[in-house]
Enzyme design. Structure first.
Site, PDB file in Angstrom:
ATOM      1  N   CYS A   1       0.828  -1.215   0.000  1.00 30.47           N
ATOM      2  CA  CYS A   1       0.000   0.000   0.000  1.00 30.47           C
ATOM      3  C   CYS A   1       0.860   1.263   0.000  1.00 30.47           C
ATOM      4  O   CYS A   1       1.971   1.262   0.535  1.00 30.47           O
ATOM      5  CB  CYS A   1      -0.877   0.022   1.232  1.00 30.47           C
ATOM      6  SG  CYS A   1      -1.870  -1.444   1.431  1.00 30.47           S
TER       7      CYS A   1
ATOM      8  N   ARG B   1       5.093  -0.072  -6.025  1.00 29.82           N
ATOM      9  CA  ARG B   1       5.046  -0.867  -4.799  1.00 29.82           C
ATOM     10  C   ARG B   1       4.045  -2.013  -4.882  1.00 29.82           C
ATOM     11  O   ARG B   1       4.077  -2.918  -4.063  1.00 29.82           O
ATOM     12  CB  ARG B   1       4.665   0.039  -3.610  1.00 29.82           C
ATOM     13  CG  ARG B   1       5.692   1.097  -3.312  1.00 29.82           C
ATOM     14  CD  ARG B   1       5.130   2.141  -2.384  1.00 29.82           C
ATOM     15  NE  ARG B   1       4.853   1.588  -1.067  1.00 29.82           N
ATOM     16  CZ  ARG B   1       5.678   1.675  -0.038  1.00 29.82           C
ATOM     17  NH1 ARG B   1       6.828   2.290  -0.174  1.00 29.82           N
ATOM     18  NH2 ARG B   1       5.359   1.169   1.124  1.00 29.82           N
TER      19      ARG B   1
ATOM     20  N   TRP C   1      -3.183  -2.595  -1.412  1.00 27.34           N
ATOM     21  CA  TRP C   1      -2.841  -3.975  -1.754  1.00 27.34           C
ATOM     22  C   TRP C   1      -3.633  -4.827  -0.785  1.00 27.34           C
ATOM     23  O   TRP C   1      -3.371  -4.821   0.416  1.00 27.34           O
ATOM     24  CB  TRP C   1      -1.333  -4.184  -1.591  1.00 27.34           C
ATOM     25  CG  TRP C   1      -0.808  -5.471  -2.104  1.00 27.34           C
ATOM     26  CD1 TRP C   1      -0.539  -5.784  -3.405  1.00 27.34           C
ATOM     27  CD2 TRP C   1      -0.430  -6.619  -1.329  1.00 27.34           C
ATOM     28  NE1 TRP C   1      -0.029  -7.058  -3.477  1.00 27.34           N
ATOM     29  CE2 TRP C   1       0.039  -7.595  -2.222  1.00 27.34           C
ATOM     30  CE3 TRP C   1      -0.461  -6.925   0.031  1.00 27.34           C
ATOM     31  CZ2 TRP C   1       0.487  -8.841  -1.805  1.00 27.34           C
ATOM     32  CZ3 TRP C   1      -0.018  -8.165   0.452  1.00 27.34           C
ATOM     33  CH2 TRP C   1       0.448  -9.109  -0.472  1.00 27.34           C
TER      34      TRP C   1
ATOM     35  N   ASN D   1      -1.671   2.136   5.964  1.00 26.99           N
ATOM     36  CA  ASN D   1      -0.826   0.998   5.559  1.00 26.99           C
ATOM     37  C   ASN D   1      -0.617   0.126   6.784  1.00 26.99           C
ATOM     38  O   ASN D   1      -0.462   0.645   7.888  1.00 26.99           O
ATOM     39  CB  ASN D   1       0.554   1.470   5.080  1.00 26.99           C
ATOM     40  CG  ASN D   1       0.501   2.134   3.732  1.00 26.99           C
ATOM     41  OD1 ASN D   1      -0.551   2.238   3.115  1.00 26.99           O
ATOM     42  ND2 ASN D   1       1.655   2.607   3.269  1.00 26.99           N
ATOM     43  N   GLY D   2      -0.520  -1.189   6.582  1.00 28.19           N
ATOM     44  CA  GLY D   2      -0.287  -2.088   7.706  1.00 28.19           C
ATOM     45  C   GLY D   2      -1.538  -2.892   8.022  1.00 28.19           C
ATOM     46  O   GLY D   2      -2.474  -2.942   7.216  1.00 28.19           O
TER      47      GLY D   2
ATOM     48  N   GLU E   1      18.274 -17.302  -7.394  1.00 27.12           N
ATOM     49  CA  GLU E   1      17.843 -15.956  -7.769  1.00 27.12           C
ATOM     50  C   GLU E   1      17.293 -15.960  -9.205  1.00 27.12           C
ATOM     51  O   GLU E   1      16.294 -15.307  -9.503  1.00 27.12           O
ATOM     52  CB  GLU E   1      19.021 -14.975  -7.615  1.00 27.12           C
ATOM     53  CG  GLU E   1      18.790 -13.568  -8.097  1.00 27.12           C
ATOM     54  CD  GLU E   1      17.621 -12.851  -7.418  1.00 27.12           C
ATOM     55  OE1 GLU E   1      17.078 -13.346  -6.422  1.00 27.12           O
ATOM     56  OE2 GLU E   1      17.247 -11.788  -7.940  1.00 27.12           O
TER      57      GLU E   1
ATOM     58  N   LYS F   1      13.514 -14.871 -10.252  1.00 25.37           N
ATOM     59  CA  LYS F   1      13.206 -13.851 -11.253  1.00 25.37           C
ATOM     60  C   LYS F   1      12.230 -14.397 -12.290  1.00 25.37           C
ATOM     61  O   LYS F   1      11.276 -13.741 -12.660  1.00 25.37           O
ATOM     62  CB  LYS F   1      14.468 -13.369 -11.993  1.00 25.37           C
ATOM     63  CG  LYS F   1      15.410 -12.490 -11.238  1.00 25.37           C
ATOM     64  CD  LYS F   1      14.947 -11.058 -11.055  1.00 25.37           C
ATOM     65  CE  LYS F   1      14.200 -10.886  -9.770  1.00 25.37           C
ATOM     66  NZ  LYS F   1      14.954 -10.707  -8.571  1.00 25.37           N
TER      67      LYS F   1
ATOM     68  N   GLU G   1       8.726 -14.964 -10.860  1.00 31.38           N
ATOM     69  CA  GLU G   1       8.131 -13.707 -10.420  1.00 31.38           C
ATOM     70  C   GLU G   1       7.531 -12.903 -11.580  1.00 31.38           C
ATOM     71  O   GLU G   1       6.425 -12.373 -11.450  1.00 31.38           O
ATOM     72  CB  GLU G   1       9.268 -12.894  -9.768  1.00 31.38           C
ATOM     73  CG  GLU G   1       8.869 -11.732  -8.948  1.00 31.38           C
ATOM     74  CD  GLU G   1      10.094 -11.093  -8.279  1.00 31.38           C
ATOM     75  OE1 GLU G   1      11.243 -11.323  -8.713  1.00 31.38           O
ATOM     76  OE2 GLU G   1       9.891 -10.339  -7.319  1.00 31.38           O
TER      77      GLU G   1
ATOM     78  N   HIS H   1      19.292 -36.960  -6.211  1.00 36.20           N
ATOM     79  CA  HIS H   1      18.528 -37.259  -4.998  1.00 36.20           C
ATOM     80  C   HIS H   1      17.047 -36.922  -5.172  1.00 36.20           C
ATOM     81  O   HIS H   1      16.326 -36.775  -4.189  1.00 36.20           O
ATOM     82  CB  HIS H   1      19.120 -36.507  -3.806  1.00 36.20           C
ATOM     83  CG  HIS H   1      20.548 -36.871  -3.547  1.00 36.20           C
ATOM     84  ND1 HIS H   1      20.918 -38.087  -3.038  1.00 36.20           N
ATOM     85  CD2 HIS H   1      21.701 -36.197  -3.800  1.00 36.20           C
ATOM     86  CE1 HIS H   1      22.246 -38.143  -2.957  1.00 36.20           C
ATOM     87  NE2 HIS H   1      22.736 -37.005  -3.422  1.00 36.20           N
TER      88      HIS H   1
ATOM     89  N   LYS I   1       6.277  -4.245  -3.998  1.00 38.22           N
ATOM     90  CA  LYS I   1       7.706  -3.919  -3.976  1.00 38.22           C
ATOM     91  C   LYS I   1       8.259  -3.970  -2.562  1.00 38.22           C
ATOM     92  O   LYS I   1       9.324  -4.513  -2.318  1.00 38.22           O
ATOM     93  CB  LYS I   1       7.920  -2.526  -4.575  1.00 38.22           C
ATOM     94  CG  LYS I   1       9.371  -2.078  -4.590  1.00 38.22           C
ATOM     95  CD  LYS I   1      10.187  -2.927  -5.549  1.00 38.22           C
ATOM     96  CE  LYS I   1      11.645  -2.541  -5.580  1.00 38.22           C
ATOM     97  NZ  LYS I   1      12.449  -3.623  -6.199  1.00 38.22           N
TER      98      LYS I   1
HETATM   99  O1  M6R Z   1      13.244  -4.713   0.313  1.00 45.63           O
HETATM  100  P1  M6R Z   1      13.793  -6.079   0.591  1.00 45.63           P
HETATM  101  O2  M6R Z   1      15.076  -6.349  -0.087  1.00 45.63           O
HETATM  102  O3  M6R Z   1      13.841  -6.388   2.061  1.00 45.63           O
HETATM  103  O4  M6R Z   1      12.720  -7.069  -0.040  1.00 45.63           O
HETATM  104  C1  M6R Z   1      12.810  -8.450   0.114  1.00 45.63           C
HETATM  105  C2  M6R Z   1      11.957  -9.162  -0.883  1.00 45.63           C
HETATM  106  O5  M6R Z   1      10.611  -8.823  -0.713  1.00 45.63           O
HETATM  107  C3  M6R Z   1      12.373  -8.861  -2.330  1.00 45.63           C
HETATM  108  O6  M6R Z   1      13.712  -9.130  -2.549  1.00 45.63           O
HETATM  109  C4  M6R Z   1      11.526  -9.698  -3.314  1.00 45.63           C
HETATM  110  O7  M6R Z   1      11.837 -11.046  -3.197  1.00 45.63           O
HETATM  111  C5  M6R Z   1      11.744  -9.194  -4.741  1.00 45.63           C
HETATM  112  N1  M6R Z   1      10.470  -8.979  -5.361  1.00 45.63           N
HETATM  113  C6  M6R Z   1      12.491 -10.135  -5.581  1.00 45.63           C
HETATM  114  O8  M6R Z   1      12.660  -9.681  -6.881  1.00 45.63           O
END
Ligand code: M6R
Length: 610
Positions: free
Chosen positions: A2, A27, A75, A100-101, A483, A487, A490, A506, A605
């Site tokens: 949010c 975000r 959100w 927010n929260g 990673e 990506k 995601e 395994h 974000k």
């Molecule tokens: O702001 P942060 O680095 O603490 O965020 C952690 C994760 O939410 C963030 O890395 C998330 O996994 C990304 N969307 C990955 O691309």
């Protein structure tokens, strides 16, 4: 997650609020809304599900005007994605709030407020804030007092802004667990959950502390701590570039951010890495004393930042001679753990506001870690303010939800931490020289790697119709494989798993067929021959492989294997360099699939709720 924007001015603030919301779109959100106090002192509101542009279109059709206003991108957490659940929420026609929260005790508050005669028109926890404030306003004329009394009833996290039809000359804001920043203008003031929202109108900011409640008028800001004492908080001049919200000619922020990596890694190294190493003071004034005592490192992070921590463990143990554990923040905070003697708690975060990471830092302080260090990209963020030491990655604002340049600058900072800790723990001279030399060569190697963009774009075509994929790496490339898989899933929504390739036999070998592309990261390091054996295991089962390999690693393309050669790099920086082709691959697969690259579905974000 949010986003909040608020403004109090002489002019009509609707366009400021809308521009702020647009700048917070990155975000992640699913509805948006604006409320203002109009010239007649009445609350006016427009809300829409979907994009901020839909809200902007609605406002163009039915304009509202006012010089005090609040706005929000939501959100969904409590209640579905509907206009009724979108913020701002009203209590009668008097009070409007954005939040927010999560108010965790909202169910019991709802019952109490219903018993007081309040009617709920949404399924949200936020609406309880509006009604609770209005309830408090029955016994005081002061909006500030009403909010101070109301927040005492809330359990959970909030960053909230309240406006009141009968107190039109101010807005009252409260922070607990969800960041808020006050923007200072000339005869006008602002509030937002992220300074990026306000850069077109100001560069002067006050970051609220936990428990703060503030009354903001056009000309004055009064801040009160959780005990109700008026306090002064420092004013910061923002270092974020004004154009941080522009795509700079690129089709997406993510592509822009991928291509910025040579520059931002150079910025992160500049004035910190000398020809002989690093001065520990780059981690903070207290760092020389604190780092000299460190014998163990506990790294805590989430998502991509967790992957950079996993990579750092290989470096810290191999070169700096300190033991290291790495854990996901949401796991760390809910289990009993042991604190090693002389242990440094390292949090890693792009945003500095990730709720689980922040909670883990606070828990770590209670558990008695020797000191805390954050590797973070946002100055003034909660992690930076609450840690003993901080290393700022100079990636600049990262807008794409998929983290790219934040990751490679985190790795750059962690390799410098390896150098700093190594100084106190007998790092071998040749290792020190090797890491320093490799770091100096890094920006140029990243540039060379980006020159492969065209090849990777073509390669992406072979993935677009696939539903699953497997990423393989060994040693410090295993987290890079993780990673790469993160990506891809995601932003392209293709199921992707990562395995340390020694684990293939395994279990995961059972998955291999020609519908399951296997992506292999293969720098020329001491594990290359082992990795090649794993590659043969895949080949023997009819798997199709895409191998990102060092020029000298002697992989040949054939019917079952496509090889993309990367520039030769020292193995210590290979995890950073090999990240780039995986980012590009995900990006171009997502482009072919037509997904929303910068704001992938269901994601935010900055994850400021647990
Ligand atoms: O702001 P942060 O680095 O603490 O965020 C952690 C994760 O939410 C963030 O890395 C998330 O996994 C990304 N969307 C990955 O691309």
């Amino acid at each position: 997650m949010c986003g909040i924007v608020g403004a109090i001015a002489e002019r009509n603030v609707v366009s400021i609020l809308l521009e702020g919301l647009k700048r917070l779109e990155y975000r992640g959100y699913d509805s948006a809304g604006v409320a203002v106090l109009d010239a007649q002192g009445q609350l006016q509101r427009v809300r829409r599900t979907g994009k901020v542009q839909e809200l902007a279109d609605a406002l163009a059709d039915n304009p509202i005007k006012g010089s005090t206003g609040i706005a929000h991108t939501r959100w969904a957490t409590h209640g579905g994605v509907t206009e009724a659940n979108a913020h701002p929420h009203f209590s009668t026609a008097r009070v409007a709030v954005v939040h927010n929260g999560i108010i965790e005790n909202y169910q019991s508050l709802r019952e109490q407020l219903r018993a007081e005669g309040f009617h709920f028109s949404s399924d949200t926890d936020t609406e309880t804030i509006a009604h609770q404030v209005e309830l408090e306003l029955k016994s005081t004329d002061s909006l500030l007092t009403a909010v101070q009394r109301a927040v005492k009833k809330f359990h959970g996290a909030y960053g909230t802004v309240v406006i009141d039809q009968q107190n039109p000359d101010s807005m009252v804001v409260a922070r607990s667990g969800s960041p808020l920043v006050i923007g200072l203008g000339i005869d006008e003031n602002f509030i937002a959950s992220d300074q990026l929202a306000l850069l077109p109108v100001t560069r002067r900011f006050i970051f609220l502390e936990e428990g703060d409640v503030a009354r903001i008028s056009r000309t004055e800001v009064h801040i009160f701590d959780q005990d109700g004492n008026e306090v002064l908080r420092p004013v910061h001049d923002s270092e974020i570039e004004h154009d941080a919200g522009d795509k700079g000619g690129y089709r997406h922020y993510m592509l822009k951010e991928i291509h910025e990596q040579p520059t931002v890694v150079r910025n992160t190294l500049q004035d910190r890495l000398t020809q002989s190493g690093v001065d520990p003071r780059i981690f903070g004034a207290l760092a020389p004393d604190l780092l000299a005592k460190v014998k163990h490192v506990q790294i805590i992070a989430c998502g991509t930042s967790y992957h950079s921590g996993m990579t750092a463990r290989y470096w810290l143990e191999q070169y700096a001679n300190v033991s290291c554990n790495v854990e996901i923040a949401s796991e760390f905070r809910y289990r009993k753990s042991f604190v090693h003697p002389n242990s440094l708690l390292v949090t890693i975060s792009q945003s500095g506001e990730t709720a689980d990471t922040l909670a883990a830092l606070r828990l770590g302080k209670e558990l008695g870690y020797m000191a805390s260090l954050t590797i973070c990209n946002v100055p003034g963020s909660s992690l930076v303010r609450e840690s003993d030491l901080a290393f700022m990655t100079l990636a600049g604002a990262e807008i794409g939800v998929a983290s790219t340049k934040a990751f490679t600058t985190q790795l750059t900072g962690l390799l410098m931490l390896t150098l700093a800790l190594g100084q106190f723990n007998g790092m071998a001279d040749n290792d020190q020289q090797k890491i320093v030399g490799a770091l100096h060569s890094l920006p140029a190697k990243l540039e060379e790697t980006l020159a492969l963009t065209g090849n990777i774009e073509k390669l992406a075509e072979e993935f677009a119709d696939k539903h699953h994929s497997l990423f393989l790496g060994r040693g410090d490339q295993y987290p890079i494989a993780m990673e790469g898989a993160l990506k891809l899933k995601e932003i392209s929504y293709i199921h992707a798993e990562a395995y340390a390739s020694g684990e293939l036999k395994h279990g995961p070998l059972a998955l291999i067929d020609d519908e399951m592309p296997v992506i292999v990261v293969a720098p020329n390091n001491e594990l290359l021959e082992k990795l090649k054996s794993n590659v043969e295991e895949v080949r023997a089962r009819g798997g199709i492989m895409y191998v990102f390999a060092d020029k000298d690693a002697r992989f040949e393309s054939d019917a079952t294997m496509r090889v993309i050669n990367l520039p030769h790099v020292d193995s210590v920086i290979a995890p950073i360099v090999y990240t780039l082709p995986l980012q590009l691959l995900s990006y171009y697969v997502a482009i072919i699939k037509g997904t929303d690259v910068d704001q992938p579905r269901n994601l935010a974000k900055s994850v400021t709720v647990e």
